[in-house]
Motif scaffolding. Structure first.
Motif, PDB file in Angstrom:
ATOM      1  N   LEU A 137      23.025 -23.289 -65.583  1.00 15.80           N
ATOM      2  CA  LEU A 137      22.072 -22.319 -66.125  1.00 15.80           C
ATOM      3  C   LEU A 137      21.925 -22.579 -67.614  1.00 15.80           C
ATOM      4  CD1 LEU A 137      23.342 -19.062 -64.403  1.00 15.80           C
ATOM      5  CD2 LEU A 137      21.280 -20.364 -63.838  1.00 15.80           C
ATOM      6  N   PRO A 138      20.849 -22.278 -68.223  1.00 13.20           N
ATOM      7  CA  PRO A 138      19.638 -21.678 -67.676  1.00 13.20           C
ATOM      8  C   PRO A 138      18.829 -22.693 -66.876  1.00 13.20           C
ATOM      9  CG  PRO A 138      19.264 -22.193 -69.967  1.00 13.20           C
ATOM     10  CD  PRO A 138      20.702 -22.555 -69.653  1.00 13.20           C
ATOM     11  N   PRO A 139      17.867 -22.183 -66.113  1.00 13.19           N
ATOM     12  CA  PRO A 139      17.111 -23.077 -65.245  1.00 13.19           C
ATOM     13  C   PRO A 139      16.253 -24.080 -66.018  1.00 13.19           C
ATOM     14  CG  PRO A 139      16.222 -20.853 -65.176  1.00 13.19           C
ATOM     15  CD  PRO A 139      17.491 -20.787 -65.966  1.00 13.19           C
ATOM     16  N   HIS A 140      15.865 -23.754 -67.227  1.00 10.17           N
ATOM     17  CA  HIS A 140      15.015 -24.661 -68.011  1.00 10.17           C
ATOM     18  C   HIS A 140      15.055 -24.256 -69.478  1.00 10.17           C
ATOM     19  CE1 HIS A 140      12.230 -21.272 -68.019  1.00 10.17           C
ATOM     20  NE2 HIS A 140      12.420 -21.227 -66.726  1.00 10.17           N
ATOM     21  N   PRO A 141      14.960 -25.235 -70.390  1.00 10.65           N
ATOM     22  CA  PRO A 141      14.868 -24.854 -71.799  1.00 10.65           C
ATOM     23  C   PRO A 141      13.415 -24.548 -72.128  1.00 10.65           C
ATOM     24  CG  PRO A 141      15.052 -27.232 -71.613  1.00 10.65           C
ATOM     25  CD  PRO A 141      15.094 -26.670 -70.215  1.00 10.65           C
ATOM     26  N   PRO A 142      13.094 -23.828 -73.144  1.00 15.52           N
ATOM     27  CA  PRO A 142      14.086 -23.109 -73.929  1.00 15.52           C
ATOM     28  C   PRO A 142      14.599 -21.903 -73.166  1.00 15.52           C
ATOM     29  CG  PRO A 142      11.896 -22.508 -74.667  1.00 15.52           C
ATOM     30  CD  PRO A 142      11.730 -23.581 -73.597  1.00 15.52           C
ATOM     31  N   TYR A 143      15.709 -21.373 -73.631  1.00 22.91           N
ATOM     32  CA  TYR A 143      16.310 -20.199 -73.010  1.00 22.91           C
ATOM     33  C   TYR A 143      15.326 -19.046 -73.156  1.00 22.91           C
ATOM     34  CZ  TYR A 143      20.619 -17.789 -71.533  1.00 22.91           C
ATOM     35  OH  TYR A 143      21.575 -17.121 -70.846  1.00 22.91           O
ATOM     36  N   LEU A 153      19.803 -28.500 -57.580  1.00 22.04           N
ATOM     37  CA  LEU A 153      18.442 -28.787 -58.021  1.00 22.04           C
ATOM     38  C   LEU A 153      18.311 -28.311 -59.463  1.00 22.04           C
ATOM     39  CD1 LEU A 153      15.589 -29.780 -57.346  1.00 22.04           C
ATOM     40  CD2 LEU A 153      15.066 -27.456 -56.567  1.00 22.04           C
ATOM     41  N   LYS A 154      18.167 -29.231 -60.390  1.00 19.01           N
ATOM     42  CA  LYS A 154      18.067 -28.919 -61.818  1.00 19.01           C
ATOM     43  C   LYS A 154      16.789 -29.551 -62.345  1.00 19.01           C
ATOM     44  CE  LYS A 154      19.761 -27.799 -65.975  1.00 19.01           C
ATOM     45  NZ  LYS A 154      20.309 -26.542 -66.408  1.00 19.01           N
ATOM     46  N   TRP A 155      15.889 -28.732 -62.818  1.00 16.47           N
ATOM     47  CA  TRP A 155      14.636 -29.193 -63.428  1.00 16.47           C
ATOM     48  C   TRP A 155      13.863 -30.141 -62.510  1.00 16.47           C
ATOM     49  CZ3 TRP A 155      17.130 -30.532 -68.792  1.00 16.47           C
ATOM     50  CH2 TRP A 155      17.573 -29.352 -69.391  1.00 16.47           C
ATOM     51  N   GLY A 156      13.860 -29.800 -61.209  1.00 20.13           N
ATOM     52  CA  GLY A 156      13.085 -30.566 -60.248  1.00 20.13           C
ATOM     53  C   GLY A 156      13.760 -31.820 -59.725  1.00 20.13           C
ATOM     54  N   ILE A 157      15.014 -32.056 -60.110  1.00 16.91           N
ATOM     55  CA  ILE A 157      15.747 -33.246 -59.676  1.00 16.91           C
ATOM     56  C   ILE A 157      17.047 -32.804 -59.010  1.00 16.91           C
ATOM     57  CG2 ILE A 157      16.949 -35.335 -60.463  1.00 16.91           C
ATOM     58  CD1 ILE A 157      14.982 -35.354 -62.848  1.00 16.91           C
ATOM     59  N   TYR A 158      17.321 -33.370 -57.827  1.00 15.93           N
ATOM     60  CA  TYR A 158      18.590 -33.081 -57.165  1.00 15.93           C
ATOM     61  C   TYR A 158      19.692 -33.880 -57.856  1.00 15.93           C
ATOM     62  CZ  TYR A 158      16.211 -30.484 -53.592  1.00 15.93           C
ATOM     63  OH  TYR A 158      15.471 -29.528 -52.948  1.00 15.93           O
ATOM     64  N   GLU A 159      20.706 -33.160 -58.325  1.00  9.91           N
ATOM     65  CA  GLU A 159      21.777 -33.745 -59.123  1.00  9.91           C
ATOM     66  C   GLU A 159      23.079 -33.817 -58.323  1.00  9.91           C
ATOM     67  OE1 GLU A 159      21.731 -34.737 -62.326  1.00  9.91           O
ATOM     68  OE2 GLU A 159      19.970 -33.768 -63.207  1.00  9.91           O
ATOM     69  N   ASP A 160      23.832 -34.894 -58.557  1.00 11.70           N
ATOM     70  CA  ASP A 160      25.186 -35.010 -58.029  1.00 11.70           C
ATOM     71  C   ASP A 160      26.120 -34.195 -58.929  1.00 11.70           C
ATOM     72  OD1 ASP A 160      24.021 -36.877 -56.361  1.00 11.70           O
ATOM     73  OD2 ASP A 160      25.087 -38.597 -57.213  1.00 11.70           O
ATOM     74  N   VAL A 161      27.167 -33.630 -58.339  1.00  7.87           N
ATOM     75  CA  VAL A 161      28.174 -32.916 -59.116  1.00  7.87           C
ATOM     76  C   VAL A 161      29.562 -33.434 -58.741  1.00  7.87           C
ATOM     77  CG1 VAL A 161      26.830 -30.800 -59.456  1.00  7.87           C
ATOM     78  CG2 VAL A 161      28.343 -30.983 -57.478  1.00  7.87           C
ATOM     79  N   ASP A 162      30.441 -33.490 -59.733  1.00  8.76           N
ATOM     80  CA  ASP A 162      31.843 -33.792 -59.505  1.00  8.76           C
ATOM     81  C   ASP A 162      32.577 -32.466 -59.346  1.00  8.76           C
ATOM     82  OD1 ASP A 162      31.121 -36.399 -59.841  1.00  8.76           O
ATOM     83  OD2 ASP A 162      32.573 -36.833 -61.413  1.00  8.76           O
TER      84      ASP A 162
END
Length: 175
Positions: free
Chosen positions: A16-22, A140-149
């Motif tokens: 979070l946040p879902p997108h800048p700016p806050y 899903l972050k800013w329209g892109i599926y992200e890998d997480v550790d």
């Protein structure tokens, strides 16, 4: 808080946040949700502040799943404090100890974007967390599926010697 979290680098590195700016008002909504979660026993959140003057430099929280005695740890630190003073490590260590000693949790886990600089994983490792794997395309972050550790620690791995009173945690007051 809006200025610190609205920094593009901080925003890009956190869920979070879902997108800048806050966006205006989001900080207040987030703080209210943490207070409500704490009242229901579903969250514990703390401001990370400088011991010398109380300046806000970040935040930590545990999202608690009481049915399983586990918590998901999240944290953020202002960009100007990255790599300086061990603030994230101290805050994360204190929240882990709080989760085990005060909340009676069995397990605490945390995630960071796999693309993040290695500092996120180093903080977790310094706090005794074990790297448990990678979830591909998990967020899903800013329209892109992200890998997480994914990192985790069990209460049996920690020597609890009493209540931790770290100067970086502001007594249970939400961020």
């Amino acid at each position: 808080m809006q200025r610190l979290c609205g920094d593009y680098a901080v925003s890009a590195a956190t869920l979070l946040p879902p997108h800048p700016p806050y966006p205006d008002g989001l900080a207040e909504v987030w703080i209210a949700s943490l207070s409500e979660g704490a009242e229901r026993g579903e969250a514990a959140a703390f401001a990370v502040t400088l011991a010398r003057d109380g300046t806000l430099i970040g935040g930590t929280r545990l999202r608690i799943e009481t049915d399983h005695a586990r918590g998901e740890l999240g944290f953020w630190i202002a960009k100007y404090c990255w790599g300086r003073g061990g603030y994230a490590t101290e805050a994360v260590r204190a929240v882990i100890e709080y989760g085990f000693s005060a909340l009676g949790l069995h397990r605490i886990h945390a995630m960071h974007f796999s693309r993040n600089p290695p500092a996120s994983g180093r903080v977790m490792a310094k706090c005794g967390m074990v790297h448990e794997g990678r979830f591909r395309g998990h967020i899903l972050k800013w329209g892109i599926y992200e890998d997480v550790d994914v990192w985790g620690i069990l209460s049996a791995q920690v020597d609890l010697t009493g209540t931790h009173t770290s100067p970086v945690l502001s007594g249970g007051v939400p961020v």
